[in-house]
Design a protein around this motif. Structure first.
Motif, PDB file in Angstrom:
ATOM      1  N   UNK A  79       1.009  -1.271  -0.100  1.00  0.00           N
ATOM      2  CA  UNK A  79       0.021  -0.049   0.154  1.00  0.00           C
ATOM      3  C   UNK A  79       0.549   1.189   0.029  1.00  0.00           C
ATOM      4  N   UNK A  80       2.129   1.179   0.811  1.00  0.00           N
ATOM      5  CA  UNK A  80       2.829   2.383   0.827  1.00  0.00           C
ATOM      6  C   UNK A  80       3.703   2.487  -0.548  1.00  0.00           C
ATOM      7  N   UNK A  88      -4.361  -0.657  -5.925  1.00  0.00           N
ATOM      8  CA  UNK A  88      -4.526  -1.503  -4.743  1.00  0.00           C
ATOM      9  C   UNK A  88      -4.913  -3.107  -4.964  1.00  0.00           C
ATOM     10  N   UNK A  89      -5.380  -3.316  -6.481  1.00  0.00           N
ATOM     11  CA  UNK A  89      -5.662  -4.756  -6.818  1.00  0.00           C
ATOM     12  C   UNK A  89      -4.480  -5.175  -7.697  1.00  0.00           C
ATOM     13  N   UNK A  90      -3.407  -4.311  -7.963  1.00  0.00           N
ATOM     14  CA  UNK A  90      -2.226  -4.872  -8.713  1.00  0.00           C
ATOM     15  C   UNK A  90      -2.672  -4.994 -10.120  1.00  0.00           C
ATOM     16  N   UNK A  91      -3.424  -4.316 -10.489  1.00  0.00           N
ATOM     17  CA  UNK A  91      -4.034  -4.152 -11.842  1.00  0.00           C
ATOM     18  C   UNK A  91      -3.513  -3.246 -12.847  1.00  0.00           C
ATOM     19  N   UNK A 143      10.723  -6.802   1.045  1.00  0.00           N
ATOM     20  CA  UNK A 143      10.632  -6.894  -0.229  1.00  0.00           C
ATOM     21  C   UNK A 143       9.991  -8.320  -0.462  1.00  0.00           C
ATOM     22  N   UNK A 144      10.374  -9.428   0.578  1.00  0.00           N
ATOM     23  CA  UNK A 144       9.861 -10.728   0.455  1.00  0.00           C
ATOM     24  C   UNK A 144       8.262 -10.534   0.677  1.00  0.00           C
ATOM     25  N   UNK A 145       7.942  -9.763   1.999  1.00  0.00           N
ATOM     26  CA  UNK A 145       6.627  -9.449   2.128  1.00  0.00           C
ATOM     27  C   UNK A 145       5.884  -8.824   0.989  1.00  0.00           C
ATOM     28  N   UNK A 146       6.195  -8.283   0.256  1.00  0.00           N
ATOM     29  CA  UNK A 146       5.551  -7.478  -0.847  1.00  0.00           C
ATOM     30  C   UNK A 146       5.253  -8.625  -1.807  1.00  0.00           C
TER      31      UNK A 146
END
Length: 176
Positions: A79-80, A88-91, A143-146
């Motif tokens: 989100x940041x 927000x949906x990665x589109x 980065x791994x969390x993202x």
């Protein structure tokens, strides 16, 4: 005789007044210096490792286990750092894109669905296309969390009912 040491001390003190301690001679970082036969900036000695580089490399190389806490951290960091461009949906329809910047590829594109996790980690680290590197802004663990959250976004859009556990599937089938 007693005046000679006093006069010498006074002469030394007055001679020091001519030096301006605020403006000392120095070289700028990229200027050439004859002493070093090149730039003032010197390369580090061979086999030198910067502080915390080993720990950073270790955390960058090892992918953490998937946990709810990791996904929550990934959602927050996404989100940041990611949603302004990727949405927000990665589109790929973030607020920056709505302001005229180039549209990034959707995470739901077939090429990115087939990409491995290391690809996403490397893109966050090094940048890709118009995206610049986030290595200085996002630590390797984040980065791994993202990456884990991106995979959750992909799964949420492309999952089938067969992917849902049996006990949860029954709840979905009975809901109106």
């Amino acid at each position: 005789m007693t005046r000679l040491p006093l006069i010498l001390a006074l002469a030394c003190l007055l001679a020091a007044c001519d030096q301006n301690m605020d403006q000392q001679p120095r070289y700028s970082g990229y200027s050439r210096v004859p002493l070093f036969r090149g730039s003032v900036l010197r390369p580090p000695p061979a086999n030198t490792i910067a502080r915390d580089d080993l720990a950073r490399e270790k955390s960058a190389g090892s992918k953490p286990a998937l946990t709810p806490e990791l996904l929550a951290r990934g959602r927050q960091r996404f989100g940041i750092f990611c949603s302004p461009c990727h949405g927000a949906g990665g589109d790929g329809t973030g607020i920056i894109v709505q302001r005229g910047m180039p549209r990034p590829t959707s995470y739901h594109d077939d090429r990115l669905l087939a990409a491995d996790d290391q690809h996403f980690f490397d893109v966050i680290t090094n940048g890709y296309g118009a995206m610049y590197s986030y290595a200085a802004r996002v630590p390797p663990a984040d980065r791994w969390a993202i990456v884990a959250y991106i995979r959750a976004l992909q799964l949420s859009r492309h999952a089938s009912l067969d992917d849902v556990p049996a006990d949860e599937r029954s709840k979905l089938e009975t809901s109106p």
